[in-house]
Design a protein around this motif. Sequence first.
Motif, PDB file in Angstrom:
ATOM      1  N   GLN A   1       0.820  -1.212   0.000  1.00  0.00           N
ATOM      2  CA  GLN A   1       0.000   0.000   0.000  1.00  0.00           C
ATOM      3  C   GLN A   1       0.855   1.264   0.000  1.00  0.00           C
ATOM      4  N   PHE A   2       2.173   1.090  -0.104  1.00  0.00           N
ATOM      5  CA  PHE A   2       3.101   2.224   0.000  1.00  0.00           C
ATOM      6  C   PHE A   2       4.101   2.175  -1.150  1.00  0.00           C
ATOM      7  N   THR A   3       4.403   3.323  -1.720  1.00  0.00           N
ATOM      8  CA  THR A   3       5.434   3.426  -2.755  1.00  0.00           C
ATOM      9  C   THR A   3       6.466   4.455  -2.317  1.00  0.00           C
ATOM     10  N   ASN A   4       7.724   4.043  -2.277  1.00  0.00           N
ATOM     11  CA  ASN A   4       8.797   4.922  -1.818  1.00  0.00           C
ATOM     12  C   ASN A   4       9.356   5.697  -3.006  1.00  0.00           C
ATOM     13  N   THR A   5       9.044   6.978  -3.045  1.00  0.00           N
ATOM     14  CA  THR A   5       9.531   7.849  -4.115  1.00  0.00           C
ATOM     15  C   THR A   5      10.526   8.876  -3.591  1.00  0.00           C
ATOM     16  N   GLN A   6      10.976   8.707  -2.347  1.00  0.00           N
ATOM     17  CA  GLN A   6      11.872   9.686  -1.732  1.00  0.00           C
ATOM     18  C   GLN A   6      13.295   9.592  -2.279  1.00  0.00           C
ATOM     19  N   THR A   7      14.024  10.679  -2.138  1.00  0.00           N
ATOM     20  CA  THR A   7      15.462  10.686  -2.370  1.00  0.00           C
ATOM     21  C   THR A   7      16.153  11.052  -1.059  1.00  0.00           C
ATOM     22  N   TYR A   8      17.413  10.636  -0.930  1.00  0.00           N
ATOM     23  CA  TYR A   8      18.155  10.835   0.309  1.00  0.00           C
ATOM     24  C   TYR A   8      19.532  11.421  -0.048  1.00  0.00           C
ATOM     25  N   THR A   9      19.850  12.560   0.535  1.00  0.00           N
ATOM     26  CA  THR A   9      21.106  13.244   0.234  1.00  0.00           C
ATOM     27  C   THR A   9      22.125  12.976   1.331  1.00  0.00           C
ATOM     28  N   THR A  10      23.263  12.422   0.966  1.00  0.00           N
ATOM     29  CA  THR A  10      24.278  12.025   1.934  1.00  0.00           C
ATOM     30  C   THR A  10      25.104  13.223   2.385  1.00  0.00           C
ATOM     31  N   ALA A  11      26.010  12.971   3.328  1.00  0.00           N
ATOM     32  CA  ALA A  11      26.876  14.039   3.831  1.00  0.00           C
ATOM     33  C   ALA A  11      27.764  14.612   2.736  1.00  0.00           C
ATOM     34  N   SER A  12      28.108  13.801   1.750  1.00  0.00           N
ATOM     35  CA  SER A  12      28.968  14.268   0.662  1.00  0.00           C
ATOM     36  C   SER A  12      28.183  14.954  -0.450  1.00  0.00           C
ATOM     37  N   GLY A  13      26.854  14.883  -0.369  1.00  0.00           N
ATOM     38  CA  GLY A  13      26.020  15.485  -1.397  1.00  0.00           C
ATOM     39  C   GLY A  13      25.500  14.496  -2.419  1.00  0.00           C
ATOM     40  N   ALA A  14      25.891  13.236  -2.319  1.00  0.00           N
ATOM     41  CA  ALA A  14      25.371  12.214  -3.229  1.00  0.00           C
ATOM     42  C   ALA A  14      23.885  11.996  -2.953  1.00  0.00           C
ATOM     43  N   VAL A  15      23.141  11.631  -3.989  1.00  0.00           N
ATOM     44  CA  VAL A  15      21.703  11.417  -3.862  1.00  0.00           C
ATOM     45  C   VAL A  15      21.393   9.943  -4.082  1.00  0.00           C
ATOM     46  N   TRP A  16      20.736   9.351  -3.105  1.00  0.00           N
ATOM     47  CA  TRP A  16      20.287   7.956  -3.218  1.00  0.00           C
ATOM     48  C   TRP A  16      18.793   7.934  -3.501  1.00  0.00           C
ATOM     49  N   GLY A  17      18.384   7.124  -4.475  1.00  0.00           N
ATOM     50  CA  GLY A  17      16.978   7.037  -4.822  1.00  0.00           C
ATOM     51  C   GLY A  17      16.647   7.985  -5.965  1.00  0.00           C
ATOM     52  N   PRO A  18      15.342   8.058  -6.330  1.00  0.00           N
ATOM     53  CA  PRO A  18      14.222   7.308  -5.729  1.00  0.00           C
ATOM     54  C   PRO A  18      14.236   5.840  -6.148  1.00  0.00           C
ATOM     55  N   TYR A  19      13.737   4.984  -5.275  1.00  0.00           N
ATOM     56  CA  TYR A  19      13.740   3.551  -5.534  1.00  0.00           C
ATOM     57  C   TYR A  19      12.436   3.085  -6.178  1.00  0.00           C
ATOM     58  N   ASN A  20      11.357   3.849  -5.951  1.00  0.00           N
ATOM     59  CA  ASN A  20      10.055   3.530  -6.555  1.00  0.00           C
ATOM     60  C   ASN A  20       9.646   2.075  -6.307  1.00  0.00           C
ATOM     61  N   ASP A  21       9.866   1.627  -5.081  1.00  0.00           N
ATOM     62  CA  ASP A  21       9.436   0.289  -4.695  1.00  0.00           C
ATOM     63  C   ASP A  21       8.508   0.384  -3.489  1.00  0.00           C
TER      64      ASP A  21
END
Length: 238
Positions: free
Chosen positions: A201-221
């Motif tokens: 019932q949930f879709t993860n569309t978030q992004t996550y910014t690390t300490a170095s500025g790298a962006v993880w996501g979105p995973y869309n799962d």
Amino acid sequence: MNIMKNKPLISHMEQRGFTLVEVLIALAISGLLLTAVYAAFQSQQKSYLTQDQVAEVQQNIRAGISSLIQELRMAGYDPYRSGNVGITDAQATSITFTQVADDDGIDNDNADNDDESSTGADEVGELKSVTFELYDAYDDGDTDIGRQVGNDSNTKRAIAENIDQLEFRYLDEDGEVTANERDIRSVQLSVLARADRPDMQFTNTQTYTTASGAVWGPYNDNFRRRFQIITVQCRNME
């Protein structure tokens, strides 16, 4: 004598039952009430499952990262001031460091080449090398934070499961990024953990910014995730 005179009369109202319209109205009201109860139950059940998944992820991060942080703070521990210990390999996704460990009852460095803890353990100034990095501990398709002692891969063990991403960022005494292991005074950890089970019932569309500025996501799962950035002071690095 007319005996019918003493027979009680039953009124028309007493003989009347429920009409079809009344039954249908009652059924409709009951249906609405049951629908409301079921909707409330579903909402509570979904809320419970969500909270359970979030708590699981947070506990996983807390337990695993706590162990990593505690040991990372000991990087460079050297009561003999030999100058031979510290962070030896500072990568973006892994870290290796040494410390004096001559009081743990284990032959960490095999300095006497006997491979026996019973006779070679705890020589004066004995060093222990520890590596933390991501790997698939159980061949289940997801990565975990692993801890390895020395160069023996058989010692590698998972300390935190279901970790999607792990980043190390190294800072000097002025808080500036450094690539020189001898200048490192603190380490910033960026950690992204996910739930063990998907929530359809949930879709993860978030992004996550690390300490170095790298962006993880979105995973869309359908996995819920938790992200943390933690700064660890390496109090034994001088």
